[in-house]
Design a protein around this motif. Sequence first.
Motif, short mmCIF file in Angstrom:
data_model
loop_
_atom_site.label_atom_id
_atom_site.label_comp_id
_atom_site.label_asym_id
_atom_site.label_seq_id
_atom_site.Cartn_x
_atom_site.Cartn_y
_atom_site.Cartn_z
N GLY A 199 -69.62 -35.35 3.30
CA GLY A 199 -69.92 -35.05 2.03
C GLY A 199 -68.92 -34.82 1.16
O GLY A 199 -67.88 -34.07 1.81
N ALA A 200 -68.84 -34.89 -0.22
CA ALA A 200 -67.98 -34.65 -1.07
C ALA A 200 -68.91 -33.93 -2.39
O ALA A 200 -69.90 -34.66 -2.72
CB ALA A 200 -67.30 -35.75 -1.72
N ALA A 201 -68.45 -32.93 -2.81
CA ALA A 201 -68.80 -32.30 -3.93
C ALA A 201 -67.95 -31.75 -4.93
O ALA A 201 -66.66 -31.28 -4.67
CB ALA A 201 -69.57 -31.05 -3.41
N TRP A 202 -68.30 -31.97 -6.41
CA TRP A 202 -67.90 -31.15 -7.42
C TRP A 202 -68.30 -29.93 -7.71
O TRP A 202 -69.77 -30.00 -7.85
CB TRP A 202 -67.81 -31.99 -8.65
N CYS A 203 -67.50 -28.95 -7.50
CA CYS A 203 -68.04 -27.46 -7.59
C CYS A 203 -67.40 -26.77 -8.79
O CYS A 203 -66.21 -26.81 -9.00
CB CYS A 203 -67.89 -26.76 -6.28
N ALA A 204 -68.32 -25.72 -9.59
CA ALA A 204 -67.59 -25.05 -10.44
C ALA A 204 -66.88 -23.90 -9.78
O ALA A 204 -66.50 -23.77 -8.78
CB ALA A 204 -68.74 -24.46 -11.20
N THR A 205 -65.92 -23.23 -10.71
CA THR A 205 -64.90 -22.35 -10.46
C THR A 205 -65.58 -21.07 -9.73
O THR A 205 -64.87 -20.32 -9.01
CB THR A 205 -64.26 -21.76 -11.69
N ASP A 206 -66.94 -20.97 -9.64
CA ASP A 206 -67.53 -19.90 -8.67
C ASP A 206 -68.06 -20.41 -7.47
O ASP A 206 -68.83 -19.82 -6.83
CB ASP A 206 -68.68 -19.11 -9.68
N SER A 254 -70.56 -22.86 -7.28
CA SER A 254 -71.79 -23.42 -7.20
C SER A 254 -71.73 -24.93 -7.40
O SER A 254 -70.82 -25.68 -8.12
CB SER A 254 -72.43 -23.05 -8.51
N LEU A 255 -72.46 -25.84 -6.57
CA LEU A 255 -72.23 -27.17 -6.38
C LEU A 255 -72.95 -27.73 -7.74
O LEU A 255 -74.05 -27.60 -8.15
CB LEU A 255 -72.98 -27.54 -5.26
N ARG A 256 -72.15 -28.56 -8.36
CA ARG A 256 -72.63 -29.44 -9.50
C ARG A 256 -72.86 -30.89 -9.26
O ARG A 256 -74.12 -31.78 -9.82
CB ARG A 256 -71.43 -29.63 -10.68
N LEU A 257 -72.42 -31.66 -8.41
CA LEU A 257 -72.71 -32.72 -7.91
C LEU A 257 -72.30 -33.29 -6.56
O LEU A 257 -71.18 -32.69 -6.19
CB LEU A 257 -71.85 -33.96 -8.94
N ALA A 258 -73.00 -33.95 -5.65
CA ALA A 258 -72.58 -34.44 -4.41
C ALA A 258 -72.94 -35.68 -4.04
O ALA A 258 -73.91 -36.08 -4.68
CB ALA A 258 -73.23 -33.47 -3.43
N ARG A 259 -72.18 -36.40 -3.12
CA ARG A 259 -72.30 -37.61 -2.56
C ARG A 259 -72.17 -37.69 -1.04
O ARG A 259 -71.33 -36.82 -0.66
CB ARG A 259 -71.52 -38.70 -3.33
N GLU A 260 -72.71 -38.60 -0.53
CA GLU A 260 -72.62 -38.95 1.14
C GLU A 260 -72.08 -40.18 1.50
O GLU A 260 -72.49 -41.29 0.66
CB GLU A 260 -73.82 -38.68 1.70
N ASP A 261 -71.50 -40.27 2.47
CA ASP A 261 -71.02 -41.65 3.08
C ASP A 261 -70.69 -41.58 4.55
O ASP A 261 -70.11 -40.29 4.86
CB ASP A 261 -69.89 -42.51 2.23
N ASN A 290 -64.88 -42.81 1.25
CA ASN A 290 -66.05 -43.47 0.51
C ASN A 290 -66.90 -42.49 -0.13
O ASN A 290 -67.20 -42.69 -1.41
CB ASN A 290 -66.99 -44.38 1.18
N ALA A 291 -67.11 -41.34 0.25
CA ALA A 291 -67.75 -40.08 -0.18
C ALA A 291 -67.22 -39.76 -1.14
O ALA A 291 -67.74 -39.44 -2.46
CB ALA A 291 -68.08 -39.32 0.87
N LEU A 292 -65.94 -39.70 -1.41
CA LEU A 292 -65.05 -38.98 -2.46
C LEU A 292 -65.13 -40.08 -3.66
O LEU A 292 -65.29 -39.82 -4.99
CB LEU A 292 -63.72 -38.83 -2.09
N ASP A 293 -64.84 -41.34 -3.27
CA ASP A 293 -65.21 -42.52 -4.33
C ASP A 293 -66.32 -42.44 -5.16
O ASP A 293 -66.32 -42.69 -6.27
CB ASP A 293 -64.97 -44.00 -3.64
N LYS A 294 -67.48 -42.22 -4.07
CA LYS A 294 -68.94 -42.00 -4.93
C LYS A 294 -68.83 -40.92 -5.96
O LYS A 294 -69.46 -41.05 -6.98
CB LYS A 294 -69.82 -42.07 -3.70
N LEU A 295 -68.12 -39.80 -5.57
CA LEU A 295 -68.35 -38.57 -6.22
C LEU A 295 -67.44 -38.82 -7.53
O LEU A 295 -67.76 -38.39 -8.60
CB LEU A 295 -67.58 -37.41 -5.36
N ILE A 296 -66.40 -39.20 -7.54
CA ILE A 296 -65.56 -39.56 -8.35
C ILE A 296 -66.16 -40.60 -9.61
O ILE A 296 -66.25 -40.35 -10.84
CB ILE A 296 -64.25 -40.16 -8.27
N GLY A 297 -66.72 -41.61 -9.02
CA GLY A 297 -67.74 -42.42 -10.01
C GLY A 297 -68.66 -41.75 -10.55
O GLY A 297 -69.23 -41.97 -11.89
#
Length: 260
Positions: free
Chosen positions: A160-167, A169-176, A181-188
């Motif tokens: 899993g790859a996630a974009w998280c706020a500075t506290d 908290s998860l804002r967006l996540a993708r799996e592969d 690949n998981a990070l590419d999906k998150l970036i996209g």
Amino acid sequence: MLSPAPASPALLRLRPTGATAHEEVAVEMPIALTVNGVSQAVMLATPTDLEDFALGFALAEGWIVRARELLDVETLPHGLGMELALRVPAEREQRLKLRRRQLAGRTGCGLCGLESLADFAALQPSPVQAPELQPGALARAMRELAQAQVLNARCGGLHGAAWCATDGSLRLAREDIGRHNALDKLIGARARLPSPGASEAGFIAMSSRATHELVHKAAMAGAGLLACVSAPSSLAISTAAGLGLQLWAFVREDRATRYA
């Protein structure tokens, strides 16, 4: 694109009580990426969130520099896998012809197919700036990332790859099945967000070890901090230090080690 369910082969899991249950297995298949009809890469990936994957891969590889330069993505089924047919402006196509990269991607592979060490050096992204995190942010990010891995909870074996706020908290996540690949999906996926969501301060959390490729992709996406649940490599550490990217690893069980 909707995320398909993982495959469910005719497998039975034997429980200690003697009861049985069906076992699900993560899907892995070849995904070919073509740009304006020319083959560029073949990656082994989980066939979910493929438009995010195409956009994130193109941005992380430097095929394009802005999300709007990806004019179209068409998903084409093939006998052995799938093709993502990307369409980009003519000037981007010409740049790709000058630096064509043939890679047979693996779920555990990084820079396959580069022809020389000079090619490797030329891929370095611009320096980034680390965000200021609130106390407990890393631990919270890992807890919420684990909760967000729906497919992994069902069949295991997915990163899993996630974009998280500075506290944290998860804002967006993708799996592969592949961590890159998981990070590419998150970036996209993040590149598709309208402002101010796409520009929100934060960091990337990963369920994997920290490799050079993950540091590289995180910096290409403008992230200033990467937190991984497992160990870093020496090249990941030196690359992060050179880019000004904060690298945290062994982020688990309320502990974390900063390596850069």
